[in-house]
Write an enzyme that holds these catalytic residues in place. Structure first.
Site, PDB file in Angstrom:
ATOM      1  N   TYR A 143      15.443 -22.919 -36.260  1.00  0.00           N
ATOM      2  CA  TYR A 143      15.858 -21.573 -36.668  1.00  0.00           C
ATOM      3  C   TYR A 143      16.479 -21.567 -38.063  1.00  0.00           C
ATOM      4  CZ  TYR A 143      15.275 -18.910 -32.309  1.00  0.00           C
ATOM      5  OH  TYR A 143      14.776 -18.240 -31.231  1.00  0.00           O
ATOM      6  N   LYS A 194      11.724 -33.054 -26.765  1.00  0.00           N
ATOM      7  CA  LYS A 194      10.389 -33.651 -26.778  1.00  0.00           C
ATOM      8  C   LYS A 194      10.500 -34.985 -27.513  1.00  0.00           C
ATOM      9  CE  LYS A 194       6.561 -31.964 -26.280  1.00  0.00           C
ATOM     10  NZ  LYS A 194       5.525 -32.251 -25.236  1.00  0.00           N
ATOM     11  N   ASP A 227       8.331 -29.356 -21.972  1.00  0.00           N
ATOM     12  CA  ASP A 227       7.192 -28.759 -21.254  1.00  0.00           C
ATOM     13  C   ASP A 227       7.325 -28.994 -19.753  1.00  0.00           C
ATOM     14  OD1 ASP A 227       6.829 -31.493 -21.730  1.00  0.00           O
ATOM     15  OD2 ASP A 227       4.664 -31.353 -22.010  1.00  0.00           O
ATOM     16  N   ASP A 251      15.802 -21.045 -26.336  1.00  0.00           N
ATOM     17  CA  ASP A 251      15.377 -19.644 -26.399  1.00  0.00           C
ATOM     18  C   ASP A 251      14.307 -19.390 -25.349  1.00  0.00           C
ATOM     19  OD1 ASP A 251      15.136 -17.016 -27.505  1.00  0.00           O
ATOM     20  OD2 ASP A 251      13.317 -17.668 -28.547  1.00  0.00           O
ATOM     21  N   ASP A 255      14.698 -17.522 -21.312  1.00  0.00           N
ATOM     22  CA  ASP A 255      13.927 -16.347 -20.871  1.00  0.00           C
ATOM     23  C   ASP A 255      13.224 -16.654 -19.552  1.00  0.00           C
ATOM     24  OD1 ASP A 255      14.535 -14.776 -23.099  1.00  0.00           O
ATOM     25  OD2 ASP A 255      12.472 -14.060 -23.319  1.00  0.00           O
TER      26      ASP A 255
HETATM   27  C1  IPM Z   1      17.722 -14.448 -28.115  1.00  0.00           C
HETATM   28  C2  IPM Z   1      16.767 -13.668 -28.972  1.00  0.00           C
HETATM   29  C3  IPM Z   1      17.034 -13.998 -30.434  1.00  0.00           C
HETATM   30  C4  IPM Z   1      16.723 -15.463 -30.630  1.00  0.00           C
HETATM   31  C5  IPM Z   1      16.276 -13.133 -31.454  1.00  0.00           C
HETATM   32  C6  IPM Z   1      16.512 -11.654 -31.223  1.00  0.00           C
HETATM   33  C7  IPM Z   1      16.615 -13.507 -32.858  1.00  0.00           C
HETATM   34  O1  IPM Z   1      15.462 -13.911 -28.575  1.00  0.00           O
HETATM   35  O2  IPM Z   1      18.949 -14.311 -28.302  1.00  0.00           O
HETATM   36  O3  IPM Z   1      17.260 -15.174 -27.250  1.00  0.00           O
HETATM   37  O4  IPM Z   1      15.560 -15.843 -30.829  1.00  0.00           O
HETATM   38  O5  IPM Z   1      17.663 -16.248 -30.581  1.00  0.00           O
HETATM   39 MG    MG Z   2      15.292 -15.104 -26.829  1.00  0.00          MG
END
Ligand code: IPM
Ligand code: MG
Length: 371
Positions: A143, A194, A227, A251, A255
């Protein structure tokens, strides 16, 4: 404990303002009914800040955030600002506040509440009772790594570059947070990278292993490729207690873990910095869900992720465990009673708006507080 605790609320964009309105109600409730004097300020971030000041996070708001005991953030981004150059987009405001406040440890719990076990797309027998914590490194890795950018190689060919980079210090400090958390939970850490293809992953594995041997032999440590971890989270998520991983893998895996619980609308997060000499720690709390522009302004978003983020704030920044428990209990009761925002709606339940969900939670808090 010191008299006034400074809270900065940054509602942001999309559904951010509507869910943070419910957070504000509960903050006010804590003042009224539990005598907790918060000094609350509000500010702009993301698209809202671009519209007002031309930048996604102003220096003044950043200074305000640094002067606060905790920041509560809604969400940033939306189609309105999608065409703006990279460094000035809403997301850049979020990345800047994380980076400048040095919030290197992002805690993302994924918990399946009994009332919502059927909201998960996975079978109940796989997710029932799930309680995992993902610790995502938040201020390093691909990032922020240099070099980065898009360059023209000539002849109509362009090249996009981002760099994955980690130092031993960055790895050690986030791993330490994971080990310390595990000590208060299931005493297991799974470190994810990884190392089979990336030097930064190999370094990650070596550093985590060394820290474990030096300071945390009471914790069970395992290592997993990212993975495989993605796969194991679906196959048998309850094998995990604390997962520690880098910015990008964190990230994605967070999710995925969020969806195990049925809805992104339920999951909070805490982003923590180092503890300073006076024992203070910079912190920002935000729901894992984004700004959801498709449903923004319709009063149908789920405010629970933001309210759980407030609970994390009370727990981690202010050591107000009783109040954090109260909020979590109130939410659990309301869900048990059958109230559901659209994202977690199920047959036989009562569909309700953001505001009505907030009303019900405040009522449940009142009752619990008397009991
Ligand atoms: C998160 C989001 C952010 C990230 C974006 C909005 C920049 O997806 O907080 O998970 O990628 O960190
Ligand atoms: Mg995210």
């Amino acid at each position: 404990m010191s008299a006034n605790k400074k809270l900065l609320i940054l509602p942001g964009d999309g559904i951010g303002p509507e869910v943070m309105r419910q957070v504000r109600r509960v903050v006010d409730w804590l003042g009224r009914r539990r005598g907790i004097a918060f000094e609350v300020k509000e500010g702009l971030i993301g698209g809202a800040a671009i519209d007002a000041h031309g930048v996604p996070l102003s220096d003044a708001t950043l200074a305000e955030a640094k002067a606060s005991d905790a920041v509560l953030l809604g969400a940033v981004g939306g189609p309105k600002w999608d065409k703006i150059e990279f460094e000035r987009r809403p997301e850049a405001g979020l990345l800047r506040i994380r980076k400048d406040m040095e919030l290197f440890a992002n805690l993302r719990p994924a918990i399946v509440l009994d009332a919502l076990v059927d909201a998960s797309p996975l079978k109940a027998e796989i997710v029932k009772g799930l309680d995992i914590m993902i610790v995502r490194e938040l201020t390093g890795g691909v990032y922020f790594g240099e070099p980065r950018g898009i360059t023209d190689l000539g002849n109509g060919v362009r090249q996009g570059v981002n760099t994955q980079v980690y130092t031993t210090t960055e790895i050690q400090r986030v791993a330490r947070v994971a080990f310390e958390l595990a000590r208060k939970r299931g005493k297991k850490v799974c470190s994810v990278e990884k190392a089979n293809v990336m030097e930064s992953g190999l370094l990650w594995r070596e550093e985590v292993t060394a820290l474990h041997a030096a300071e945390f032999t009471d914790i069970e440590l395992s290592h997993m490729y990212a993975d495989n971890c993605a796969m194991q989270l679906i196959r048998n998520p309850r094998q995990f207690d604390v997962i520690v991983t880098d910015n990008l893998f964190g990230d994605m895996l967070s999710d995925e873990a969020a969806m195990l619980t049925g809805s992104l609308g339920m999951l909070p997060s805490a982003s923590l910095g180092a503890v300073d000499a006076d024992g203070r720690r910079r912190a920002l709390y935000e729901p894992v869900h984004g700004s959801a522009p498709d449903i923004a302004g319709r009063d149908i978003a789920n405010p629970v992720a933001s309210l759980f983020s407030l609970a994390m704030c009370l727990r981690y920044s202010f050591d107000m465990i009783a109040e954090a428990d109260l909020i979590e209990k109130a939410v659990a009761q309301v869900l048990k009673g059958g109230m559901r925002t659209s994202d977690i709606m199920a047959p036989g339940m009562a569909r309700c708006s953001t505001t009505v969900m907030g009303d019900s939670i405040v009522r449940a808090l009142d009752k619990l507080n008397v009991a």
